[in-house]
Design an enzyme around this catalytic site. Structure first.
Site, PDB file in Angstrom:
ATOM      1  N   ARG A 122       0.814  -1.236   0.000  1.00 37.29           N
ATOM      2  CA  ARG A 122       0.000   0.000   0.000  1.00 37.29           C
ATOM      3  C   ARG A 122       0.840   1.276   0.000  1.00 37.29           C
ATOM      4  O   ARG A 122       0.377   2.336   0.413  1.00 37.29           O
ATOM      5  CB  ARG A 122      -0.987   0.037   1.154  1.00 37.29           C
ATOM      6  CG  ARG A 122      -1.958  -1.112   1.127  1.00 37.29           C
ATOM      7  CD  ARG A 122      -3.164  -0.873   1.985  1.00 37.29           C
ATOM      8  NE  ARG A 122      -4.062  -2.015   1.857  1.00 37.29           N
ATOM      9  CZ  ARG A 122      -3.904  -3.162   2.508  1.00 37.29           C
ATOM     10  NH1 ARG A 122      -2.895  -3.307   3.338  1.00 37.29           N
ATOM     11  NH2 ARG A 122      -4.739  -4.155   2.319  1.00 37.29           N
ATOM     12  N   LYS A 144       4.121  11.612 -11.020  1.00 36.55           N
ATOM     13  CA  LYS A 144       3.323  10.746 -11.902  1.00 36.55           C
ATOM     14  C   LYS A 144       4.107   9.468 -12.138  1.00 36.55           C
ATOM     15  O   LYS A 144       5.252   9.498 -12.586  1.00 36.55           O
ATOM     16  CB  LYS A 144       3.063  11.431 -13.245  1.00 36.55           C
ATOM     17  CG  LYS A 144       1.944  12.442 -13.205  1.00 36.55           C
ATOM     18  CD  LYS A 144       1.562  12.833 -14.628  1.00 36.55           C
ATOM     19  CE  LYS A 144       0.552  13.950 -14.639  1.00 36.55           C
ATOM     20  NZ  LYS A 144       0.226  14.377 -16.019  1.00 36.55           N
ATOM     21  N   GLU A 186      12.167  18.403 -24.130  1.00 33.99           N
ATOM     22  CA  GLU A 186      11.382  18.816 -22.955  1.00 33.99           C
ATOM     23  C   GLU A 186      11.977  20.099 -22.337  1.00 33.99           C
ATOM     24  O   GLU A 186      11.247  20.911 -21.784  1.00 33.99           O
ATOM     25  CB  GLU A 186      11.332  17.706 -21.900  1.00 33.99           C
ATOM     26  CG  GLU A 186      10.765  16.361 -22.389  1.00 33.99           C
ATOM     27  CD  GLU A 186       9.227  16.279 -22.384  1.00 33.99           C
ATOM     28  OE1 GLU A 186       8.553  17.297 -22.137  1.00 33.99           O
ATOM     29  OE2 GLU A 186       8.722  15.172 -22.654  1.00 33.99           O
ATOM     30  N   LYS A 228       9.181  23.026 -13.394  1.00 29.24           N
ATOM     31  CA  LYS A 228       8.248  21.921 -13.158  1.00 29.24           C
ATOM     32  C   LYS A 228       7.766  21.940 -11.713  1.00 29.24           C
ATOM     33  O   LYS A 228       6.583  21.759 -11.435  1.00 29.24           O
ATOM     34  CB  LYS A 228       8.882  20.573 -13.502  1.00 29.24           C
ATOM     35  CG  LYS A 228       7.920  19.427 -13.214  1.00 29.24           C
ATOM     36  CD  LYS A 228       7.943  18.305 -14.199  1.00 29.24           C
ATOM     37  CE  LYS A 228       6.782  17.347 -13.942  1.00 29.24           C
ATOM     38  NZ  LYS A 228       6.900  16.104 -14.683  1.00 29.24           N
ATOM     39  N   GLU A 238      -3.130  17.815 -11.636  1.00 23.47           N
ATOM     40  CA  GLU A 238      -3.563  18.242 -12.978  1.00 23.47           C
ATOM     41  C   GLU A 238      -5.045  18.539 -13.092  1.00 23.47           C
ATOM     42  O   GLU A 238      -5.758  17.988 -13.915  1.00 23.47           O
ATOM     43  CB  GLU A 238      -3.132  17.222 -14.042  1.00 23.47           C
ATOM     44  CG  GLU A 238      -3.125  17.847 -15.425  1.00 23.47           C
ATOM     45  CD  GLU A 238      -2.404  17.028 -16.488  1.00 23.47           C
ATOM     46  OE1 GLU A 238      -1.404  16.360 -16.151  1.00 23.47           O
ATOM     47  OE2 GLU A 238      -2.844  17.091 -17.638  1.00 23.47           O
ATOM     48  N   ARG A 242      -1.226  22.423 -14.370  1.00 24.24           N
ATOM     49  CA  ARG A 242      -0.247  21.391 -14.710  1.00 24.24           C
ATOM     50  C   ARG A 242      -0.353  20.983 -16.174  1.00 24.24           C
ATOM     51  O   ARG A 242       0.618  20.510 -16.772  1.00 24.24           O
ATOM     52  CB  ARG A 242      -0.405  20.171 -13.783  1.00 24.24           C
ATOM     53  CG  ARG A 242       0.703  19.146 -13.979  1.00 24.24           C
ATOM     54  CD  ARG A 242       0.841  18.147 -12.848  1.00 24.24           C
ATOM     55  NE  ARG A 242       1.914  17.203 -13.156  1.00 24.24           N
ATOM     56  CZ  ARG A 242       2.435  16.353 -12.297  1.00 24.24           C
ATOM     57  NH1 ARG A 242       1.994  16.316 -11.047  1.00 24.24           N
ATOM     58  NH2 ARG A 242       3.405  15.556 -12.668  1.00 24.24           N
ATOM     59  N   ASN A 246       1.947  19.981 -20.840  1.00 26.68           N
ATOM     60  CA  ASN A 246       1.646  19.178 -22.019  1.00 26.68           C
ATOM     61  C   ASN A 246       1.789  19.952 -23.325  1.00 26.68           C
ATOM     62  O   ASN A 246       1.309  19.499 -24.364  1.00 26.68           O
ATOM     63  CB  ASN A 246       0.221  18.610 -21.920  1.00 26.68           C
ATOM     64  CG  ASN A 246       0.120  17.574 -20.824  1.00 26.68           C
ATOM     65  OD1 ASN A 246       1.056  16.825 -20.595  1.00 26.68           O
ATOM     66  ND2 ASN A 246      -1.005  17.552 -20.134  1.00 26.68           N
ATOM     67  N   HIS A 249       2.270  18.102 -26.547  1.00 30.50           N
ATOM     68  CA  HIS A 249       2.044  16.680 -26.281  1.00 30.50           C
ATOM     69  C   HIS A 249       0.813  16.087 -26.959  1.00 30.50           C
ATOM     70  O   HIS A 249       0.784  14.879 -27.191  1.00 30.50           O
ATOM     71  CB  HIS A 249       1.993  16.419 -24.771  1.00 30.50           C
ATOM     72  CG  HIS A 249       3.357  16.343 -24.136  1.00 30.50           C
ATOM     73  ND1 HIS A 249       4.229  17.397 -24.124  1.00 30.50           N
ATOM     74  CD2 HIS A 249       4.006  15.328 -23.503  1.00 30.50           C
ATOM     75  CE1 HIS A 249       5.348  17.047 -23.500  1.00 30.50           C
ATOM     76  NE2 HIS A 249       5.241  15.786 -23.121  1.00 30.50           N
ATOM     77  N   HIS A 253       1.693  12.775 -28.839  1.00 32.06           N
ATOM     78  CA  HIS A 253       1.128  11.453 -28.553  1.00 32.06           C
ATOM     79  C   HIS A 253       0.539  10.825 -29.815  1.00 32.06           C
ATOM     80  O   HIS A 253       0.654   9.615 -30.028  1.00 32.06           O
ATOM     81  CB  HIS A 253       0.091  11.561 -27.433  1.00 32.06           C
ATOM     82  CG  HIS A 253       0.711  11.840 -26.097  1.00 32.06           C
ATOM     83  ND1 HIS A 253       0.041  12.453 -25.071  1.00 32.06           N
ATOM     84  CD2 HIS A 253       1.961  11.600 -25.617  1.00 32.06           C
ATOM     85  CE1 HIS A 253       0.848  12.585 -24.013  1.00 32.06           C
ATOM     86  NE2 HIS A 253       2.021  12.068 -24.335  1.00 32.06           N
ATOM     87  N   HIS A 267       9.987   9.881 -27.646  1.00 29.86           N
ATOM     88  CA  HIS A 267       9.005  10.787 -27.045  1.00 29.86           C
ATOM     89  C   HIS A 267       9.450  12.257 -27.117  1.00 29.86           C
ATOM     90  O   HIS A 267       8.694  13.121 -27.570  1.00 29.86           O
ATOM     91  CB  HIS A 267       8.736  10.386 -25.592  1.00 29.86           C
ATOM     92  CG  HIS A 267       7.863  11.359 -24.866  1.00 29.86           C
ATOM     93  ND1 HIS A 267       6.515  11.468 -25.124  1.00 29.86           N
ATOM     94  CD2 HIS A 267       8.140  12.304 -23.935  1.00 29.86           C
ATOM     95  CE1 HIS A 267       5.998  12.430 -24.366  1.00 29.86           C
ATOM     96  NE2 HIS A 267       6.966  12.950 -23.623  1.00 29.86           N
TER      97      HIS A 267
END
Ligand SMILES: NC(=O)c1ccc[n+]([C@@H]2O[C@H](COP(=O)([O-])OP(=O)(O)OC[C@H]3O[C@@H](n4cnc5c(N)ncnc54)[C@H](O)[C@@H]3O)[C@@H](O)[C@H]2O)c1
Ligand SMILES: [Zn+2]
Length: 369
Positions: A122, A144, A186, A228, A238, A242, A246, A249, A253, A267
């Site tokens: 957990r 994330k 990035e 960041k 987000e 946030r 992106n 992005h 993607h 990426h």
């Protein structure tokens, strides 16, 4: 030379320490977090061959025992099979509730090991030791974590903040040039989304930085992590700001999906092209000056990076198909597309209501024929 960026998230606050030689000093750096002198390390074969011995020596010096799981490198590691293997290995290694898991590697290892730590008993604490530029400036900070499934990228995961991030900028020296420049995609993104002075600086110093200048690399990592951290502090999960991270992005993607998440397009390469397209779209919609997309592309080209759809090797699907792939992204609301657009360099904003037809025309004009 070590610099520290604080990520202020209340009881989940942590430090990002950035500097050369941190892996060799990892024992002293993490000592205060340990309840017993023992850690479990998750890494990949490439990073293990280059840097695991240094980490082990750094830990041993401080009297910390280490056990390591070395996974195959590459994006395909970030899926259920290696995730199951990792969690079961951590249980076999008797990692307990109060122990620390270390992620030593790029974004793939950070995301996978972070998610394993999030669910193990957990939730156990973990330390990120990012070794790729992308991981140092982006994926190791912000909490994330997750894996890919047959349905898509990063669809299963958890928010789980690390307890400490050690970004050893010295190990960037062993990163293949292509991976370095992908991570630089990035870095450019941060300038474009929120700091025009940083973007000006990158235009001047980018090529020397890529060629290996350590002080410049350090400065780029520190500024990226600061940006960041400030955004994540404002919006950890987000709900709002946030999303600015992106920038590029939604395009990226779709391009990654169209190229099968393969070596054809990394990426960070997709993000760089996506940032240029986001400025194209902003200019077309009359939101920013017409010359800005050219300025963004000129910098990417000066860096020897891909900057246009025509730089992607092999055939791409048609514009309708590419826009449909954008619609499958998480960032779609009621048939309208969500993009991060910009009023200027350093002035990005969330645009929730973009007509797919405008994007289709843009892609049709940009696709090589
Ligand atoms: N969690 C987040 O917020 C977040 C943000 C951005 C990206 N990501 C994820 O990050 C992943 C991409 O990360 P990445 O680009 O670091 O990929 P990666 O982890 O696959 O690393 C790229 C390659 O570089 C190698 N490598 C790493 N460090 C090295 C070093 N110092 N020397 C030599 N080789 C080294 C790796 O073995 C790998 O082959 C994607 O899965 C993406 O979804 C996550
Ligand atoms: Zn990204």
């Amino acid at each position: 030379m070590m610099e520290t960026v604080h990520v202020d998230l209340g009881d989940r606050a942590y430090e990002v320490r950035i500097g050369g030689g941190l892996i060799a000093r990892a024992g002293e750096e993490i000592w205060e977090l340990l309840r017993r002198p023992r850690v479990a390390v998750i890494t990949d074969e490439n990073v293990a061959a280059l840097h695991l011995a240094t980490l082990e020596q750094g830990l041993t010096k401080a009297g910390i025992e280490m056990t390591a799981l070395v996974l195959p490198p590459g994006e395909s590691t970030k899926g259920w099979p290696q995730f199951t293997r990792t969690v079961e290995w951590l249980l076999e290694a008797k990692v307990e509730r109060r122990d620390i898991v270390i992620a030593l590697g790029g974004g793939v290892i950070g995301d996978l090991a972070g998610f394993a730590a999030a669910v193990l008993r957990r939730g156990v604490r973990f330390v990120q030791i990012p070794t790729s530029l992308l991981a140092q400036v982006d994926s190791s900070v912000g909490g994330k974590t997750g894996i890919n499934t047959a349905q898509g990228k990063n669809l299963v995961g958890a928010f789980h903040q690390p307890s400490l991030v050690l970004a050893d900028t010295g190990v960037l020296a062993t990163l293949p040039a292509r991976d370095f420049l992908a991570g630089y995609g990035e870095v450019v993104k941060y300038g474009l989304l929120g700091d025009p002075i940083f973007f000006d600086w990158l235009e001047v110093e980018g090529t020397r930085l890529a060629a290996g200048d350590r002080a410049l690399r350090q400065k780029a990592v520190v500024r990226s992590v600061e940006m960041k951290a400030r955004i994540v502090e404002r919006d950890e999960t987000e709900e709002g700001d946030r999303a600015l991270l992106n920038l590029g992005h939604t395009f990226a993607h779709a391009l990654e999906a169209a190229t099968g998440y393969s070596d054809r397009l990394l990426h960070g390469e997709a993000v760089a092209i996506g940032c240029a397209l986001a400025f194209d779209l902003s200019a077309r919609l009359g939101l920013c000056a017409q010359e800005l997309p050219g300025r963004v592309r000129a910098h990417l080209q000066a860096m020897g990076m891909k900057s246009s759809l025509s730089d992607i090797p092999g055939d791409l699907p048609g514009p309708e198909r590419l826009v449909a792939l954008m619609g499958q992204d998480k960032k779609v609301v009621d048939g309208r597309l969500r993009f991060i657009l910009a009023h200027d360099i350093g002035r990005a904003f969330v645009a929730d209501d973009i007509d797919p037809a405008v994007v289709t025309r843009l892609i049709a004009d940009e696709l090589p024929r």
